[in-house]
Design a protein around this motif. Sequence first.
Motif, PDB file in Angstrom:
ATOM      1  N   VAL A  80      39.609 -32.611 117.397  1.00  0.00           N
ATOM      2  CA  VAL A  80      39.949 -32.431 115.982  1.00  0.00           C
ATOM      3  C   VAL A  80      39.622 -31.003 115.548  1.00  0.00           C
ATOM      4  O   VAL A  80      40.412 -30.339 114.878  1.00  0.00           O
ATOM      5  CB  VAL A  80      39.228 -33.465 115.090  1.00  0.00           C
ATOM      6  N   GLN A  81      38.453 -30.512 115.945  1.00  0.00           N
ATOM      7  CA  GLN A  81      38.056 -29.154 115.603  1.00  0.00           C
ATOM      8  C   GLN A  81      39.045 -28.137 116.172  1.00  0.00           C
ATOM      9  O   GLN A  81      39.382 -27.149 115.522  1.00  0.00           O
ATOM     10  CB  GLN A  81      36.655 -28.881 116.132  1.00  0.00           C
ATOM     11  N   THR A  82      39.536 -28.405 117.372  1.00  0.00           N
ATOM     12  CA  THR A  82      40.491 -27.514 118.018  1.00  0.00           C
ATOM     13  C   THR A  82      41.797 -27.426 117.227  1.00  0.00           C
ATOM     14  O   THR A  82      42.407 -26.360 117.136  1.00  0.00           O
ATOM     15  CB  THR A  82      40.774 -27.986 119.458  1.00  0.00           C
ATOM     16  N   ILE A  83      42.201 -28.532 116.640  1.00  0.00           N
ATOM     17  CA  ILE A  83      43.413 -28.534 115.811  1.00  0.00           C
ATOM     18  C   ILE A  83      43.201 -27.701 114.550  1.00  0.00           C
ATOM     19  O   ILE A  83      44.105 -27.028 114.071  1.00  0.00           O
ATOM     20  CB  ILE A  83      43.821 -29.976 115.443  1.00  0.00           C
ATOM     21  N   GLU A  84      41.981 -27.729 114.019  1.00  0.00           N
ATOM     22  CA  GLU A  84      41.679 -27.059 112.758  1.00  0.00           C
ATOM     23  C   GLU A  84      41.454 -25.555 112.877  1.00  0.00           C
ATOM     24  O   GLU A  84      41.554 -24.841 111.890  1.00  0.00           O
ATOM     25  CB  GLU A  84      40.470 -27.721 112.094  1.00  0.00           C
ATOM     26  N   ASP A  85      41.114 -25.065 114.050  1.00  0.00           N
ATOM     27  CA  ASP A  85      40.956 -23.615 114.214  1.00  0.00           C
ATOM     28  C   ASP A  85      41.719 -23.151 115.447  1.00  0.00           C
ATOM     29  O   ASP A  85      42.303 -23.950 116.155  1.00  0.00           O
ATOM     30  CB  ASP A  85      39.470 -23.208 114.279  1.00  0.00           C
ATOM     31  N   ASP A  86      41.734 -21.872 115.701  1.00  0.00           N
ATOM     32  CA  ASP A  86      42.557 -21.368 116.808  1.00  0.00           C
ATOM     33  C   ASP A  86      41.727 -20.803 117.965  1.00  0.00           C
ATOM     34  O   ASP A  86      42.230 -20.049 118.778  1.00  0.00           O
ATOM     35  CB  ASP A  86      43.543 -20.328 116.300  1.00  0.00           C
ATOM     36  N   THR A  87      40.492 -21.223 118.090  1.00  0.00           N
ATOM     37  CA  THR A  87      39.612 -20.702 119.126  1.00  0.00           C
ATOM     38  C   THR A  87      40.147 -20.954 120.533  1.00  0.00           C
ATOM     39  O   THR A  87      40.060 -20.088 121.400  1.00  0.00           O
ATOM     40  CB  THR A  87      38.207 -21.334 119.006  1.00  0.00           C
ATOM     41  N   TRP A  88      40.722 -22.111 120.749  1.00  0.00           N
ATOM     42  CA  TRP A  88      41.134 -22.490 122.096  1.00  0.00           C
ATOM     43  C   TRP A  88      42.654 -22.588 122.265  1.00  0.00           C
ATOM     44  O   TRP A  88      43.134 -23.211 123.211  1.00  0.00           O
ATOM     45  CB  TRP A  88      40.470 -23.810 122.495  1.00  0.00           C
ATOM     46  N   ILE A  89      43.417 -21.943 121.395  1.00  0.00           N
ATOM     47  CA  ILE A  89      44.880 -21.959 121.521  1.00  0.00           C
ATOM     48  C   ILE A  89      45.284 -21.257 122.817  1.00  0.00           C
ATOM     49  O   ILE A  89      44.825 -20.168 123.121  1.00  0.00           O
ATOM     50  CB  ILE A  89      45.549 -21.278 120.299  1.00  0.00           C
ATOM     51  N   ARG A  90      46.135 -21.942 123.578  1.00  0.00           N
ATOM     52  CA  ARG A  90      46.661 -21.454 124.853  1.00  0.00           C
ATOM     53  C   ARG A  90      45.550 -21.208 125.871  1.00  0.00           C
ATOM     54  O   ARG A  90      45.613 -20.282 126.675  1.00  0.00           O
ATOM     55  CB  ARG A  90      47.547 -20.233 124.649  1.00  0.00           C
ATOM     56  N   LYS A  91      44.544 -22.087 125.836  1.00  0.00           N
ATOM     57  CA  LYS A  91      43.429 -22.024 126.784  1.00  0.00           C
ATOM     58  C   LYS A  91      43.114 -23.429 127.277  1.00  0.00           C
ATOM     59  O   LYS A  91      43.550 -24.409 126.693  1.00  0.00           O
ATOM     60  CB  LYS A  91      42.202 -21.416 126.119  1.00  0.00           C
ATOM     61  N   ALA A  92      42.326 -23.499 128.343  1.00  0.00           N
ATOM     62  CA  ALA A  92      41.955 -24.790 128.943  1.00  0.00           C
ATOM     63  C   ALA A  92      40.440 -24.843 129.154  1.00  0.00           C
ATOM     64  O   ALA A  92      39.968 -24.651 130.275  1.00  0.00           O
ATOM     65  CB  ALA A  92      42.703 -24.985 130.248  1.00  0.00           C
ATOM     66  N   PRO A  93      39.695 -25.075 128.088  1.00  0.00           N
ATOM     67  CA  PRO A  93      38.243 -25.073 128.232  1.00  0.00           C
ATOM     68  C   PRO A  93      37.691 -26.349 128.875  1.00  0.00           C
ATOM     69  O   PRO A  93      38.245 -27.433 128.706  1.00  0.00           O
ATOM     70  CB  PRO A  93      37.766 -24.989 126.773  1.00  0.00           C
ATOM     71  N   LEU A  94      36.604 -26.192 129.599  1.00  0.00           N
ATOM     72  CA  LEU A  94      35.784 -27.329 130.025  1.00  0.00           C
ATOM     73  C   LEU A  94      34.923 -27.685 128.824  1.00  0.00           C
ATOM     74  O   LEU A  94      34.435 -26.805 128.126  1.00  0.00           O
ATOM     75  CB  LEU A  94      34.884 -26.938 131.193  1.00  0.00           C
ATOM     76  N   VAL A  95      34.706 -28.978 128.587  1.00  0.00           N
ATOM     77  CA  VAL A  95      33.943 -29.424 127.432  1.00  0.00           C
ATOM     78  C   VAL A  95      32.877 -30.413 127.903  1.00  0.00           C
ATOM     79  O   VAL A  95      33.191 -31.344 128.649  1.00  0.00           O
ATOM     80  CB  VAL A  95      34.850 -30.113 126.378  1.00  0.00           C
ATOM     81  N   TRP A  96      31.614 -30.205 127.470  1.00  0.00           N
ATOM     82  CA  TRP A  96      30.519 -31.091 127.887  1.00  0.00           C
ATOM     83  C   TRP A  96      29.428 -31.148 126.836  1.00  0.00           C
ATOM     84  O   TRP A  96      29.331 -30.279 125.971  1.00  0.00           O
ATOM     85  CB  TRP A  96      29.948 -30.653 129.229  1.00  0.00           C
TER      86      TRP A  96
END
Length: 100
Positions: A80-96
């Motif tokens: 949800v946070q990713t939709i609201e900001d553009d920090t990870w646009i066109r990226k593939a982060p690992l999340v933990w």
Amino acid sequence: MPRGESLREVLFKLSNIKAGFEDHTALDQVVRATSGIDWTLARAVALADKPLSGPLRAAEAGTEKPGARINRAELAHFLVQTIEDDTWIRKAPLVWSTRG
């Protein structure tokens, strides 16, 4: 275990996980090749069934050693946070989860 092969390599060969990784790679290539859309490919480590428990981390693959798991609620919060900001646009982060 065959000489020179790691446990991971042996398990990869003996299980059906290879098909999953092949599908994963193919989807990744299709999404990255699609122009004109914003995308984020969130790479979750092992999922746990627990409520939000604290901070999480996200990083590009290879830049940090990820934790062992993330709670489903934390992953949902990240998405949800990713939709609201553009920090990870066109990226593939690992999340933990930072709490293990």
